[in-house]
Design a protein around this motif. Sequence first.
Motif, PDB file in Angstrom:
ATOM      1  N   LEU A 210      -3.069 -22.809   7.078  1.00  0.00           N
ATOM      2  CA  LEU A 210      -3.796 -21.565   7.311  1.00  0.00           C
ATOM      3  C   LEU A 210      -5.267 -21.891   7.515  1.00  0.00           C
ATOM      4  CD1 LEU A 210      -3.479 -18.192   5.449  1.00  0.00           C
ATOM      5  CD2 LEU A 210      -5.727 -19.227   5.769  1.00  0.00           C
ATOM      6  N   ALA A 211      -5.857 -21.328   8.558  1.00  0.00           N
ATOM      7  CA  ALA A 211      -7.291 -21.475   8.799  1.00  0.00           C
ATOM      8  C   ALA A 211      -7.849 -20.132   9.237  1.00  0.00           C
ATOM      9  CB  ALA A 211      -7.560 -22.525   9.878  1.00  0.00           C
ATOM     10  N   VAL A 212      -9.006 -19.763   8.683  1.00  0.00           N
ATOM     11  CA  VAL A 212      -9.689 -18.523   9.043  1.00  0.00           C
ATOM     12  C   VAL A 212     -10.985 -18.886   9.749  1.00  0.00           C
ATOM     13  CG1 VAL A 212     -10.749 -16.409   8.166  1.00  0.00           C
ATOM     14  CG2 VAL A 212      -8.689 -17.317   7.079  1.00  0.00           C
ATOM     15  N   THR A 213     -11.282 -18.218  10.854  1.00  0.00           N
ATOM     16  CA  THR A 213     -12.506 -18.511  11.590  1.00  0.00           C
ATOM     17  C   THR A 213     -13.722 -18.063  10.792  1.00  0.00           C
ATOM     18  OG1 THR A 213     -12.340 -16.396  12.764  1.00  0.00           O
ATOM     19  CG2 THR A 213     -11.336 -18.313  13.807  1.00  0.00           C
ATOM     20  N   PRO A 214     -14.886 -18.675  11.025  1.00  0.00           N
ATOM     21  CA  PRO A 214     -16.078 -18.345  10.231  1.00  0.00           C
ATOM     22  C   PRO A 214     -16.477 -16.882  10.308  1.00  0.00           C
ATOM     23  CG  PRO A 214     -16.430 -20.385  11.428  1.00  0.00           C
ATOM     24  CD  PRO A 214     -15.145 -19.799  11.933  1.00  0.00           C
ATOM     25  N   ASP A 215     -16.215 -16.234  11.445  1.00  0.00           N
ATOM     26  CA  ASP A 215     -16.594 -14.824  11.564  1.00  0.00           C
ATOM     27  C   ASP A 215     -15.573 -13.900  10.905  1.00  0.00           C
ATOM     28  OD1 ASP A 215     -14.455 -14.855  13.316  1.00  0.00           O
ATOM     29  OD2 ASP A 215     -15.671 -14.636  15.120  1.00  0.00           O
ATOM     30  N   GLY A 216     -14.482 -14.467  10.393  1.00  0.00           N
ATOM     31  CA  GLY A 216     -13.486 -13.665   9.691  1.00  0.00           C
ATOM     32  C   GLY A 216     -12.646 -12.766  10.571  1.00  0.00           C
ATOM     33  N   ARG A 217     -12.645 -12.985  11.877  1.00  0.00           N
ATOM     34  CA  ARG A 217     -11.924 -12.100  12.786  1.00  0.00           C
ATOM     35  C   ARG A 217     -10.520 -12.577  13.121  1.00  0.00           C
ATOM     36  NH1 ARG A 217     -14.718  -8.663  15.886  1.00  0.00           N
ATOM     37  NH2 ARG A 217     -12.626  -7.784  16.200  1.00  0.00           N
ATOM     38  N   HIS A 218     -10.233 -13.857  12.943  1.00  0.00           N
ATOM     39  CA  HIS A 218      -8.927 -14.400  13.310  1.00  0.00           C
ATOM     40  C   HIS A 218      -8.463 -15.431  12.289  1.00  0.00           C
ATOM     41  CE1 HIS A 218     -10.437 -12.789  17.119  1.00  0.00           C
ATOM     42  NE2 HIS A 218      -9.179 -12.660  17.471  1.00  0.00           N
ATOM     43  N   ALA A 219      -7.150 -15.647  12.254  1.00  0.00           N
ATOM     44  CA  ALA A 219      -6.545 -16.674  11.414  1.00  0.00           C
ATOM     45  C   ALA A 219      -5.439 -17.349  12.200  1.00  0.00           C
ATOM     46  CB  ALA A 219      -5.986 -16.071  10.125  1.00  0.00           C
ATOM     47  N   ILE A 220      -5.183 -18.603  11.892  1.00  0.00           N
ATOM     48  CA  ILE A 220      -4.077 -19.351  12.499  1.00  0.00           C
ATOM     49  C   ILE A 220      -3.214 -19.902  11.377  1.00  0.00           C
ATOM     50  CG2 ILE A 220      -3.438 -21.357  13.867  1.00  0.00           C
ATOM     51  CD1 ILE A 220      -5.804 -20.963  15.574  1.00  0.00           C
ATOM     52  N   THR A 221      -1.929 -19.616  11.455  1.00  0.00           N
ATOM     53  CA  THR A 221      -0.976 -20.115  10.468  1.00  0.00           C
ATOM     54  C   THR A 221       0.053 -21.003  11.160  1.00  0.00           C
ATOM     55  OG1 THR A 221       0.460 -18.168  10.721  1.00  0.00           O
ATOM     56  CG2 THR A 221      -1.234 -18.087   8.996  1.00  0.00           C
ATOM     57  N   GLY A 222       0.682 -21.872  10.400  1.00  0.00           N
ATOM     58  CA  GLY A 222       1.755 -22.706  10.912  1.00  0.00           C
ATOM     59  C   GLY A 222       2.748 -22.951   9.791  1.00  0.00           C
ATOM     60  N   SER A 223       3.892 -23.483  10.155  1.00  0.00           N
ATOM     61  CA  SER A 223       4.400 -23.482  11.492  1.00  0.00           C
ATOM     62  C   SER A 223       5.670 -22.602  11.530  1.00  0.00           C
ATOM     63  CB  SER A 223       4.657 -24.912  11.933  1.00  0.00           C
ATOM     64  OG  SER A 223       5.951 -25.375  11.733  1.00  0.00           O
ATOM     65  N   PRO A 224       5.988 -21.947  12.673  1.00  0.00           N
ATOM     66  CA  PRO A 224       5.331 -22.097  13.964  1.00  0.00           C
ATOM     67  C   PRO A 224       3.890 -21.586  13.931  1.00  0.00           C
ATOM     68  CG  PRO A 224       6.768 -20.200  14.002  1.00  0.00           C
ATOM     69  CD  PRO A 224       7.024 -20.880  12.696  1.00  0.00           C
ATOM     70  N   TYR A 225       3.072 -22.127  14.817  1.00  0.00           N
ATOM     71  CA  TYR A 225       1.673 -21.730  14.845  1.00  0.00           C
ATOM     72  C   TYR A 225       1.533 -20.341  15.458  1.00  0.00           C
ATOM     73  CZ  TYR A 225       0.388 -26.413  13.444  1.00  0.00           C
ATOM     74  OH  TYR A 225       0.243 -27.581  12.738  1.00  0.00           O
ATOM     75  N   ARG A 226       0.853 -19.472  14.703  1.00  0.00           N
ATOM     76  CA  ARG A 226       0.639 -18.106  15.159  1.00  0.00           C
ATOM     77  C   ARG A 226      -0.817 -17.710  14.941  1.00  0.00           C
ATOM     78  NH1 ARG A 226       5.807 -15.013  12.459  1.00  0.00           N
ATOM     79  NH2 ARG A 226       5.251 -16.321  10.686  1.00  0.00           N
ATOM     80  N   ILE A 227      -1.349 -16.928  15.867  1.00  0.00           N
ATOM     81  CA  ILE A 227      -2.717 -16.433  15.795  1.00  0.00           C
ATOM     82  C   ILE A 227      -2.673 -14.975  15.374  1.00  0.00           C
ATOM     83  CG2 ILE A 227      -4.879 -16.100  17.055  1.00  0.00           C
ATOM     84  CD1 ILE A 227      -3.917 -18.211  19.054  1.00  0.00           C
ATOM     85  N   TRP A 228      -3.516 -14.627  14.385  1.00  0.00           N
ATOM     86  CA  TRP A 228      -3.533 -13.276  13.833  1.00  0.00           C
ATOM     87  C   TRP A 228      -4.925 -12.680  13.967  1.00  0.00           C
ATOM     88  CZ3 TRP A 228       1.188 -11.687  11.811  1.00  0.00           C
ATOM     89  CH2 TRP A 228       2.129 -12.702  11.581  1.00  0.00           C
ATOM     90  N   SER A 229      -4.985 -11.381  14.181  1.00  0.00           N
ATOM     91  CA  SER A 229      -6.255 -10.657  14.157  1.00  0.00           C
ATOM     92  C   SER A 229      -6.500 -10.120  12.756  1.00  0.00           C
ATOM     93  CB  SER A 229      -6.227  -9.495  15.151  1.00  0.00           C
ATOM     94  OG  SER A 229      -6.226  -9.962  16.478  1.00  0.00           O
ATOM     95  N   LEU A 230      -7.765 -10.216  12.317  1.00  0.00           N
ATOM     96  CA  LEU A 230      -8.161  -9.692  11.020  1.00  0.00           C
ATOM     97  C   LEU A 230      -9.128  -8.534  11.233  1.00  0.00           C
ATOM     98  CD1 LEU A 230      -8.843 -13.016   9.058  1.00  0.00           C
ATOM     99  CD2 LEU A 230      -6.673 -11.829   9.416  1.00  0.00           C
ATOM    100  N   GLY A 231      -8.902  -7.461  10.515  1.00  0.00           N
ATOM    101  CA  GLY A 231      -9.780  -6.312  10.617  1.00  0.00           C
ATOM    102  C   GLY A 231     -11.126  -6.562   9.967  1.00  0.00           C
ATOM    103  N   ARG A 232     -12.049  -5.633  10.153  1.00  0.00           N
ATOM    104  CA  ARG A 232     -13.383  -5.782   9.563  1.00  0.00           C
ATOM    105  C   ARG A 232     -13.325  -5.797   8.033  1.00  0.00           C
ATOM    106  NH1 ARG A 232     -13.961  -2.904  14.241  1.00  0.00           N
ATOM    107  NH2 ARG A 232     -15.576  -3.648  15.670  1.00  0.00           N
TER     108      ARG A 232
END
Length: 431
Positions: A330-352
């Motif tokens: 699991l990795a969260v982008t510094p701006d807190g808007r997206h996350a990536i999980t594995g596996s399978p690798y999936r991209i998620w949107s994060l709300g404000r």
Amino acid sequence: MLSAGQSVQSVAYSPDSRYLAAGEVGGEIRLWTERVGAPALPGYLPGHEVAGTGPISADGRLLITQEDEPDLSTTTRIWTSGDNGSPKPRYTLPKDWEANWFLTGRDGDPVLLAHHWAGGLDHTLQLWRFGAEGQPHRSASIRYTADVPHITVSPDGRLLAVGSGEERAIALWDISDPAKPVRRADIPAQAKGGLFDTGSLWFAGPHTVVTVENGWHLRFWDVSDPDHPRMGDVIEDAALRQGAMYDDVSKLLITEESGDTIRLYNLSRPARPVEGERIPAAPGSYFPAGNDELATAAADGTIDFWDVSDPRKPRKKRETVRFDRAITSLAVTPDGRHAITGSPYRIWSLGRDGRWATPELATLEGAESVRLPSGRSWLAVTTQTDAPGLAWPTSGTRTSSTTTPTASTRPCAAHNPSVCRRTAGRRCSRI
């Protein structure tokens, strides 16, 4: 097909047909590029990493690929990436030279840690600095003896520690000037781990080196003054478990304990971990999720989030995310808007408010590894087979653009913890 974060109520193509805009009921617009799965590169990204390093340079402009040749040798290549992730060949390493890492913790021109081995126990390291163009500038050689070498770099890219079971001590090198590495001192310990076991020697922050003592304990060394390393504290029996982790953002050290629990430590002072509380987490199932936040994953797909600003009093947050299966990363982008999980690798949107939007923004079918260059708007994805969902053109290492036009979003900028795991067969990775 790429799924959106929320239901889509309208779509439109750009006049040049390069982008598809999808308007969601929640009020956001997502922008998809015309070539989501392209381009592809031959080979794969090196998987063996330690904190302060990575196969993609800190500025996101250069990346490393490796190809296995029929004679069992490996060819390492350096590629230059454009703003949209479109790569061009830059340099091929000479025979018997390989590289897994750029030093990602430093500013200025990208610096590569290159390794030469032609058989036997003799090894050579060099630091190669890549300017805007032309051949790399090579440093003087660092030579050592090893059956299984252990090498680690401080997260700020200033120190290099080199050890093995054959060397009587761990050499501490000052690489602040990559053209002129200077051997500062020796740490009176050995690094005797097996191949890909990064836990025998690692940095927990820029001023602490961690070694394994007697095969059982984690020993900490204060290298604030590289000319005079000092022995610090020890955590007994911690090396018997599968892993340990340090997050440089939160100054948080984690060790595994029995009963699917982990122990938190405050490592604000070099080599002096202060014991905190235990929280439930299976081996290897804990991930930095932002400043002073830790995510723990369960076998049933549940993810809990913890406020670990005070390791003595960790507090579980109210939100819990449940997936259809357990995650392994699991990795969260510094701006807190997206996350990536594995596996399978999936991209998620994060709300404000930090809540996860479902379904996922995209699934990277067939992906075996994913790298997120800091500050860039593309992913580097390694696959072994064609990915039916994204229609990859060929197997290999690929770049995928995943941008949205809202509020200065950097959806693929890497969360930047300095993370090391002591593993039995697992790799130490910087996520």
